[in-house]
Design an enzyme around this catalytic site. Structure first.
Site, PDB file in Angstrom:
ATOM      1  N   GLU A  75      24.738  -7.549  79.421  1.00 40.32           N
ATOM      2  CA  GLU A  75      24.241  -7.295  78.068  1.00 40.32           C
ATOM      3  C   GLU A  75      24.924  -8.083  76.968  1.00 40.32           C
ATOM      4  O   GLU A  75      25.682  -7.517  76.167  1.00 40.32           O
ATOM      5  CB  GLU A  75      24.387  -5.810  77.740  1.00 40.32           C
ATOM      6  CG  GLU A  75      23.539  -4.929  78.579  1.00 40.32           C
ATOM      7  CD  GLU A  75      23.510  -3.485  78.070  1.00 40.32           C
ATOM      8  OE1 GLU A  75      24.047  -3.217  76.992  1.00 40.32           O
ATOM      9  OE2 GLU A  75      22.931  -2.656  78.766  1.00 40.32           O
ATOM     10  N   GLU A 118      20.345  -1.331  85.206  1.00 43.94           N
ATOM     11  CA  GLU A 118      20.897  -0.098  84.625  1.00 43.94           C
ATOM     12  C   GLU A 118      19.761   0.747  84.069  1.00 43.94           C
ATOM     13  O   GLU A 118      18.863   0.230  83.409  1.00 43.94           O
ATOM     14  CB  GLU A 118      21.868  -0.369  83.467  1.00 43.94           C
ATOM     15  CG  GLU A 118      23.252  -0.754  83.885  1.00 43.94           C
ATOM     16  CD  GLU A 118      24.197  -0.943  82.702  1.00 43.94           C
ATOM     17  OE1 GLU A 118      24.006  -0.275  81.664  1.00 43.94           O
ATOM     18  OE2 GLU A 118      25.110  -1.765  82.828  1.00 43.94           O
TER      19      GLU A 118
HETATM   20  C1  GCO Z   1      25.941  -0.754  78.272  1.00 47.15           C
HETATM   21  C2  GCO Z   1      26.748  -0.968  79.452  1.00 47.15           C
HETATM   22  C3  GCO Z   1      27.312   0.259  80.055  1.00 47.15           C
HETATM   23  C4  GCO Z   1      27.155   1.550  79.302  1.00 47.15           C
HETATM   24  C5  GCO Z   1      25.809   2.185  79.520  1.00 47.15           C
HETATM   25  C6  GCO Z   1      25.634   3.515  78.812  1.00 47.15           C
HETATM   26  O1  GCO Z   1      24.768  -0.927  78.370  1.00 47.15           O
HETATM   27  O2  GCO Z   1      26.457  -0.383  77.235  1.00 47.15           O
HETATM   28  O3  GCO Z   1      26.223  -1.808  80.397  1.00 47.15           O
HETATM   29  O4  GCO Z   1      28.635  -0.138  80.123  1.00 47.15           O
HETATM   30  O5  GCO Z   1      28.136   2.430  79.677  1.00 47.15           O
HETATM   31  O6  GCO Z   1      24.817   1.347  79.070  1.00 47.15           O
HETATM   32  O7  GCO Z   1      25.726   3.360  77.434  1.00 47.15           O
END
Ligand code: GCO
Length: 457
Positions: free
Chosen positions: A174, A362
């Site tokens: 990200e 994710e």
């Molecule tokens: C993000 C990350 C994760 C977070 C998840 C929940 O997207 O911020 O990849 O590290 O913990 O998304 O917020």
């Protein structure tokens, strides 16, 4: 477990070679922040001073994954997953960011990879999930163009060591989050609030996507190379010209700036006047060097974003949460549950054509858990996964080439500026004792994935 909600979803709905995994990241789970010669990362310094973290929490111990990786990987398998996505801590491997390799740090990842493979879990490695070496931050971090060389060296060290066994690589987690939140909004490390820094970091990170992909391909035979992006579909209440411009601007600043340059599409400056200053950081040849032929892109979906027009010409719009328009369930992060946004996110990425395959790297939600007699009840999380997997199935039926799905997250962990309050895990962690308990949602996946049940009676 007979009291788990029933579902008509089946593993077969998603195809034979579909990857089912869980995800987590180095700083959020490892702990051992000073063990075995590890250097400091920007999250170590941010949590120990400067950064505003809920409960004044830090990742010093986190889930103690550094010592418990073997039994934690056993939980991945027990829940029926066949893949584990984790990231490497750059300062654990190169305490000074470049130069001397800390063999003990590299050995940890070596053991982790072997543990995965021995237990029948495929390792999916993210090269950078936000824990940048502090020594290099002191020289400007991602805003210093020298980062291209620093990153190249780091990726070379890691892939040369693990590339014989790890085939699936993601260059970044990200970029939107660590560049925008860390450099423009300032609520994540390194805590900067600067338009110049945001623009410089954005361009250098985009170039490093290409640097990273090139080094992985050079060092790893049969590599499957991708990167991950959070996909936040934007929406507005109205549909006026001002609404459309507001939406296009915020979409360009948080989404397209990190997606399109690698596909040779340049920066979306026409839609976002804020991005005009990025030209200052472009050098001759960058438009070619920035291009990447991804094998896949990891789509990370949590929520949609409401945007409203804003009378600042540079911005045109502003992200906005209106209680009046909250028609949806809200998670412990304050995010609206909108499962069809996953379908929208995947469809949008598919429309780019430049990327042959997508993975959901994710997706998940934080909700309060109810611990009763050794069981952890999280029916809202089960409902969340059910609804999102339905949307994923619909996308696949529509012909979107999705190769796998990773839950965020294997276990409750350090949720950045939110500390340990929001719990995202399929496995509950008692942070006082480090005891792990598979939640109902973990058993729900176990049943979906037809794993051999080891559930309590
Ligand atoms: C993000 C990350 C994760 C977070 C998840 C929940 O997207 O911020 O990849 O590290 O913990 O998304 O917020």
């Amino acid at each position: 477990m007979t009291d788990l909600p029933k579902t008509d979803l089946t593993k077969a709905d998603f195809g034979e070679n579909f990857t089912w995994g869980v995800a987590h990241a180095s700083y959020q789970v490892e702990g051992s922040w000073k063990a075995d010669g590890k250097g400091l990362s920007i999250w170590d310094t941010f949590t120990h001073g400067g950064g505003r973290i809920r409960g004044k929490a830090n990742g010093d111990t986190a889930c103690d994954f550094y010592n418990r990786y073997d039994s934690d990987t056993a939980l991945v398998k027990e829940m029926g997953f066949d893949a584990q996505r984790f990231s490497i801590s750059w300062p654990r491997v190169l305490p000074n960011g470049v130069g001397r390799v800390e063999e003990r740090g590299l050995d940890f990842y070596d053991r982790l990879v072997d543990s995965c493979l021995e237990q029948g879990v495929e390792p999916w490695v993210t090269l950078y999930h936000w824990d940048f070496p502090q020594v290099l931050q002191d020289q400007g971090g991602w805003t210093n163009r020298s980062v291209l060389g620093w990153f190249e060296e780091y990726v070379d060290v890691v892939t040369a060591r693990l590339g014989d066994r790890v085939k699936n690589w993601m260059v970044f987690n990200e970029p939107c989050s660590f560049v925008l939140i860390g450099h423009l909004l300032g609520t994540h490390a390194p805590g900067n609030r600067s338009l110049r820094k945001y623009l410089a970091a954005a361009h250098h990170v985009n170039l490093c996507e290409a640097v990273g992909a090139r080094v992985v391909r050079a060092n790893v035979e049969d590599a499957n190379v991708g990167t991950t992006h959070v996909v936040t579909p934007m929406r507005t209440v109205g549909n006026t010209e001002r609404d459309r411009k507001a939406k296009a601007s915020i979409d360009a600043i948080s989404n397209r700036i990190f997606w399109e340059p690698n596909m040779g599409m340049g920066y979306p400056v026409d839609d976002a006047p804020l991005l005009r200053g990025i030209d200052r950081y472009l050098k001759p040849g960058d438009d070619q060097d920035i291009r990447v032929d991804w094998d896949f892109v990891g789509v990370q979906y949590y929520q949609r974003q409401m945007v409203k027009p804003w009378p600042v010409p540079m911005l045109r719009g502003v992200p906005w949460i209106s209680r009046n328009h909250r028609e949806y369930e809200i998670t412990a992060m304050g995010w609206e549950v909108q499962p069809d946004g996953l379908h929208e996110a995947l469809t949008r990425w598919n429309s780019y054509n430049a990327v042959p395959k997508l993975y959901v790297t994710e997706n998940g939600a934080a909700f309060p858990d109810h611990v009763v007699d050794g069981r952890v009840h999280d029916s809202r999380r089960i409902a969340f996964y059910e609804a999102h997997l339905r949307e994923l199935r619909r996308a696949i039926q529509d012909g979107v080439p999705v190769g796998g799905y990773f839950s965020w997250s294997l276990m409750d962990n350090f949720e950045w500026a939110e500390g340990y309050v929001p719990r995202f895990g399929l496995v509950h962690v008692d942070f006082d004792t480090q005891v792990r308990t598979i939640k109902d949602s973990g058993y729900w996946f176990q049943r979906l994935l037809e794993a051999k049940s080891t559930e309590p009676a």
